[in-house]
Design a protein around this motif. Structure first.
Motif, mmCIF file in Angstrom:
data_model
loop_
_atom_site.group_PDB
_atom_site.id
_atom_site.type_symbol
_atom_site.label_atom_id
_atom_site.label_comp_id
_atom_site.label_asym_id
_atom_site.label_seq_id
_atom_site.Cartn_x
_atom_site.Cartn_y
_atom_site.Cartn_z
ATOM 1 N N THR A 316 41.496 -23.777 -28.308
ATOM 2 C CA THR A 316 40.949 -24.965 -27.583
ATOM 3 C C THR A 316 40.049 -24.242 -26.413
ATOM 4 O O THR A 316 39.734 -23.243 -26.243
ATOM 5 C CB THR A 316 42.137 -25.730 -26.697
ATOM 6 N N THR A 317 39.609 -25.238 -25.473
ATOM 7 C CA THR A 317 38.857 -24.682 -23.968
ATOM 8 C C THR A 317 39.721 -24.889 -22.898
ATOM 9 O O THR A 317 39.340 -25.131 -21.887
ATOM 10 C CB THR A 317 37.504 -25.792 -24.261
ATOM 11 N N ILE A 318 40.982 -24.805 -23.113
ATOM 12 C CA ILE A 318 41.957 -25.070 -21.783
ATOM 13 C C ILE A 318 41.614 -24.082 -20.852
ATOM 14 O O ILE A 318 41.372 -24.283 -19.701
ATOM 15 C CB ILE A 318 43.248 -24.935 -22.245
ATOM 16 N N PHE A 319 41.620 -22.632 -21.293
ATOM 17 C CA PHE A 319 41.382 -21.557 -20.378
ATOM 18 C C PHE A 319 40.141 -20.998 -20.797
ATOM 19 O O PHE A 319 39.539 -20.271 -19.775
ATOM 20 C CB PHE A 319 42.569 -20.634 -20.430
ATOM 21 N N ASN A 320 39.687 -20.960 -22.076
ATOM 22 C CA ASN A 320 38.501 -20.461 -22.552
ATOM 23 C C ASN A 320 38.404 -18.908 -22.200
ATOM 24 O O ASN A 320 37.465 -18.646 -21.262
ATOM 25 C CB ASN A 320 37.223 -21.179 -21.729
ATOM 26 N N PRO A 321 38.998 -17.988 -22.520
ATOM 27 C CA PRO A 321 39.168 -16.753 -22.160
ATOM 28 C C PRO A 321 37.981 -15.822 -22.619
ATOM 29 O O PRO A 321 37.361 -16.231 -24.045
ATOM 30 C CB PRO A 321 40.451 -15.859 -22.924
ATOM 31 N N ASN A 322 37.564 -14.877 -22.423
ATOM 32 C CA ASN A 322 36.496 -13.986 -22.908
ATOM 33 C C ASN A 322 37.275 -12.807 -23.691
ATOM 34 O O ASN A 322 36.807 -12.351 -24.656
ATOM 35 C CB ASN A 322 35.686 -13.196 -21.695
ATOM 36 N N LEU A 323 38.407 -12.376 -23.157
ATOM 37 C CA LEU A 323 39.227 -11.330 -23.925
ATOM 38 C C LEU A 323 40.319 -11.674 -24.182
ATOM 39 O O LEU A 323 41.250 -12.520 -23.466
ATOM 40 C CB LEU A 323 39.346 -9.922 -22.681
ATOM 41 N N VAL A 324 40.854 -11.048 -25.490
ATOM 42 C CA VAL A 324 42.107 -11.470 -26.172
ATOM 43 C C VAL A 324 42.843 -10.305 -26.375
ATOM 44 O O VAL A 324 42.202 -9.680 -27.322
ATOM 45 C CB VAL A 324 41.936 -12.579 -27.280
#
Length: 407
Positions: A316-324
């Protein structure tokens, strides 16, 4: 030995032949008429020439004998050298390969200026491989905000930590081992750190054997590394303490270091938008260490570590991280459907996925993925992490301009 015997026999025969020739010459002088001067002179000349030939033959034989003896000596030395070489090769093969890089001599080295984290990391690749045997994990917790450049016996310090780690990873199974540096006294001329190596298992049943090893009284082979570590600690002017709790045990020692001028550190490459990260990890020690390092580099980290919640942030786009960041052992138990979702989210949202690998047992899991990831091998330093982070940032910037990722 046959050839020298033949040569000696030949020389003896030549000597007997010479004696017989001389006797014949004397008889000829007795019975030949003195008036036949030409014949007498001719016979004498022939005998003299025979002696010259005999001497020449003897000299040639002696020269041949000397040459043969010299050749045999050289061959003997060559054979001995080949045998010694074979012995050395066999001993080298029998000795574990990683031991070739490990000094077992506790003799102190000269003080030298260096980055202490860089020097300690020399043995990390060996530790990463050795942890696979008992499926252990080693975490290196050195706060990146600490001073790192010191005048010290870095060689002995590295071996001291390495030997304790080797003892621990051979002793326990399925455990997490944390190496931590905690400042005790930071003066201008000297910094004192407490270095602890903590393991999340109880081994109270062998407590006495460990104490004997630290007192350098143990002759057990499995405790040899601990005995060596104790000797090195004494040479550094410190000693190793041992303590055992309900569900953990630890070794620790104090380390005095002389601070040097800090080098200019490599910085994290910033992108136009703030960098955000999520971490899926079953190990809280690993999670907390990584959060501390990412925060130091200015990366915002979502304070969750459970895969179910991390997955929602990815899709989803809740936090929208760049790094996982995700542990390889979590990937190992995911069904194919979730791996497919992760792959699709990576491509759709241009995510950089960094897989945390505890040891070489998890390499095959990473290699089996059908999408590209970065690999973070434990233990690691903040510099190693920064190198991966900057690579993800360069790729992110490149993709903004229509480029491609380079792993």
């Amino acid at each position: 030995m046959i050839i020298p015997l033949v040569i000696v026999t030949f020389i003896v025969n030549m000597l007997f032949a010479s004696t017989a020739e001389d006797n014949k010459t004397d008889i000829a002088y007795t019975y030949i008429d003195k008036s036949i001067n030409f014949q007498t002179s001719s016979l004498f000349s022939s005998g003299f020439k025979g002696k010259e030939q005999m001497i020449t033959d003897i000299m040639l034989c002696l020269f041949g004998l000397i040459a043969f003896i010299a050749l045999m000596i050289l061959l003997s030395k060559k054979i001995k050298a080949i045998r010694n070489k074979k012995t050395i090769v066999i001993e080298t093969i029998k000795k574990p390969l990683y031991m070739a890089k490990i000094n077992t001599d506790p003799t102190p080295s000269k003080l030298a200026p260096a980055d202490i984290t860089h020097r300690i990391s020399f043995s990390f690749n060996v530790i990463y491989k050795k942890c696979a045997k008992n499926n252990n994990t080693v975490i290196f917790d050195f706060d990146p905000s600490f001073h790192r450049h010191f005048l010290a016996d870095h060689k002995s310090t590295t071996y001291l930590i390495h030997f304790i780690l080797e003892f621990c990873i051979n002793l326990v199974k399925n455990s997490t081992i944390v190496v931590s540096f905690d400042p005790i006294n930071l003066q201008k001329d000297i910094h004192t750190y407490n270095v602890s190596i903590k393991i999340n298992q109880n081994i109270i049943e062998i407590e006495n054997k460990i104490k004997d090893a630290l007192l350098q009284k143990s002759n057990y082979l499995h405790y040899k590394k601990l005995v060596l570590a104790s000797k090195i600690a004494n040479n550094l002017g410190t000693h190793i303490n041992y303590s055992n709790g309900y569900d953990e045990f630890q070794f620790d020692f104090d380390l005095n270091l002389i601070p040097q001028d800090q080098f200019v550190a490599t910085k994290f490459i910033q992108t136009p938008d703030p960098t955000k990260a999520v971490i899926a990890s079953d190990d809280m020690d690993s999670y907390n260490t990584l959060v501390k390092q990412l925060t130091f580099f200015g990366i915002k980290v979502e304070p969750i570590n459970e895969w179910a919640i991390v997955k929602k942030h990815i899709i989803t786009t809740i936090f929208n991280p760049n790094l996982v960041f995700i542990q390889a052992k979590i990937l190992a138990r995911l069904p194919q459907a979730e791996l497919t979702e992760l792959k699709e989210a990576k491509e759709r949202k241009s995510l950089s996925i960094i897989v945390i690998s505890n040891n070489t047992n998890y390499d095959k899991i990473i290699n089996s993925l059908d999408f590209e990831v970065y690999k973070l091998k434990q233990p690691y330093t903040s510099d190693y992490l920064l190198a991966i982070l900057n690579k993800t940032q360069k790729n992110a910037i490149s993709k903004l301009w229509g480029g491609y990722e380079v792993y």
